[in-house]
Each structure stands twice: as structure tokens, then as C-alpha cells.
Motif scaffolding. Sequence first.
Motif, short mmCIF file in Angstrom:
data_model
loop_
_atom_site.label_atom_id
_atom_site.label_comp_id
_atom_site.label_asym_id
_atom_site.label_seq_id
_atom_site.Cartn_x
_atom_site.Cartn_y
_atom_site.Cartn_z
N ASN A 1 -82.51 -35.97 -81.12
CA ASN A 1 -81.60 -36.98 -80.59
C ASN A 1 -80.22 -36.39 -80.27
OD1 ASN A 1 -83.53 -39.02 -80.73
ND2 ASN A 1 -82.95 -39.56 -82.82
N ALA A 2 -79.79 -35.43 -81.05
CA ALA A 2 -78.48 -34.82 -80.81
C ALA A 2 -78.45 -34.09 -79.48
CB ALA A 2 -78.12 -33.88 -81.95
N LYS A 3 -79.58 -33.51 -79.10
CA LYS A 3 -79.67 -32.77 -77.83
C LYS A 3 -80.24 -33.65 -76.71
CE LYS A 3 -80.31 -28.26 -80.01
NZ LYS A 3 -81.21 -27.07 -80.16
N ILE A 4 -80.60 -34.86 -77.03
CA ILE A 4 -81.23 -35.81 -76.08
C ILE A 4 -82.40 -35.11 -75.38
CG2 ILE A 4 -80.78 -37.66 -74.46
CD1 ILE A 4 -77.83 -37.25 -74.82
N THR A 5 -83.25 -34.55 -76.20
CA THR A 5 -84.37 -33.75 -75.71
C THR A 5 -85.67 -34.21 -76.37
OG1 THR A 5 -82.96 -31.83 -75.32
CG2 THR A 5 -85.32 -31.42 -75.54
N VAL A 6 -86.71 -34.26 -75.56
CA VAL A 6 -88.05 -34.54 -76.07
C VAL A 6 -88.92 -33.34 -75.75
CG1 VAL A 6 -88.72 -35.79 -73.96
CG2 VAL A 6 -89.95 -36.20 -76.12
N TYR A 7 -89.81 -33.02 -76.69
CA TYR A 7 -90.69 -31.88 -76.56
C TYR A 7 -92.15 -32.33 -76.61
CZ TYR A 7 -86.40 -29.60 -78.20
OH TYR A 7 -85.10 -29.18 -78.35
N LEU B 1 -79.90 -44.33 -76.95
CA LEU B 1 -81.24 -43.75 -76.79
C LEU B 1 -82.28 -44.74 -77.26
CD1 LEU B 1 -80.63 -40.23 -78.41
CD2 LEU B 1 -80.11 -40.98 -76.09
N ASN B 2 -83.47 -44.61 -76.70
CA ASN B 2 -84.57 -45.44 -77.19
C ASN B 2 -85.82 -44.58 -77.15
OD1 ASN B 2 -86.41 -47.68 -77.69
ND2 ASN B 2 -84.66 -48.97 -77.17
N ALA B 3 -86.92 -45.15 -76.74
CA ALA B 3 -88.18 -44.40 -76.76
C ALA B 3 -88.17 -43.24 -75.77
CB ALA B 3 -89.34 -45.32 -76.43
N MET B 4 -88.94 -42.21 -76.10
CA MET B 4 -89.17 -41.08 -75.21
C MET B 4 -90.68 -40.87 -75.14
SD MET B 4 -86.25 -38.39 -76.43
CE MET B 4 -84.50 -38.82 -76.39
N ALA B 5 -91.13 -40.33 -74.03
CA ALA B 5 -92.57 -40.18 -73.86
C ALA B 5 -92.89 -39.10 -72.84
CB ALA B 5 -93.20 -41.51 -73.42
N TRP B 6 -94.15 -38.71 -72.85
CA TRP B 6 -94.71 -37.83 -71.83
C TRP B 6 -95.90 -38.53 -71.17
CZ3 TRP B 6 -92.55 -33.36 -70.20
CH2 TRP B 6 -91.59 -32.78 -71.03
#
Length: 115
Positions: A73-79, A31-36
Motif C-alpha cells: 500500500n505504501a508503494k501503491i503497487t500490486v504484484y 486505496l481500495n481493492a486491487m486485482a489482476w
Amino acid sequence: QVQLVESGGGLVQAGGSLRLSCTASGKIFSLNAMAWYRQAPGKERELVARITTGGSANYADSVKGRFTISRDNAKITVYLQMDSLKPEDTAVYYCYQVLNRYDYWGQGTQVTVSS
């Protein structure tokens, strides 16, 4: 095959709140960065908020103090928690995740804020 699935968009009155979610599935080993991002009609896609693996976040000036990005990170989810919504927040919102060193985009979810 890795894919992102978004949920949580909809129609809300000005001043209201919405929470967007974006979950990745498939064979994922890093995993790395997450964004909207968001794109309003007739405008270019713009960064709304970004969060690093360690949880450091940055925001577009237009949403600071109103939106909050978080990740599991465990759910590989971004909110994206969106409060005090304004009509100018109306757009299609896209999640973005760097997984296995590749860029992935969600399908987009419509957020409409009525005045």
C-alpha cells in the motif's frame, strides 16, 4: 492524473515463473481493492486474482495454488507471482486498482508460456 504502469511480462517455458508488478502514480488519496485480470485471444477478460486493502485474496480456480497476489500500500503497487506456468496461462494480463473511488486499468502486459 492517475495512471497504472505494469511490468514483468514476457516469454517463459512451461513450469517456469514470472512476477508482474503494477504501480500507480498521480494524486492518490484513497486505496481500495486491487486485482489482476487476463484476456486470451478470442476469449473474454477474466478475473485472475483479487486482493482487498487488508490483504484478503481470492483466486480463479484455474490458478489456485500456482499464483499469489500481494500488495504494498505504501508503494501503491500490486504484484502477481506466477509459478508452475502452463501454456493455457498465455494471455495479456491487466492490473486493476480502485483509487480515489474510481476504477483504473493498466495498459496490459503480454505473458506467453511455451510448451
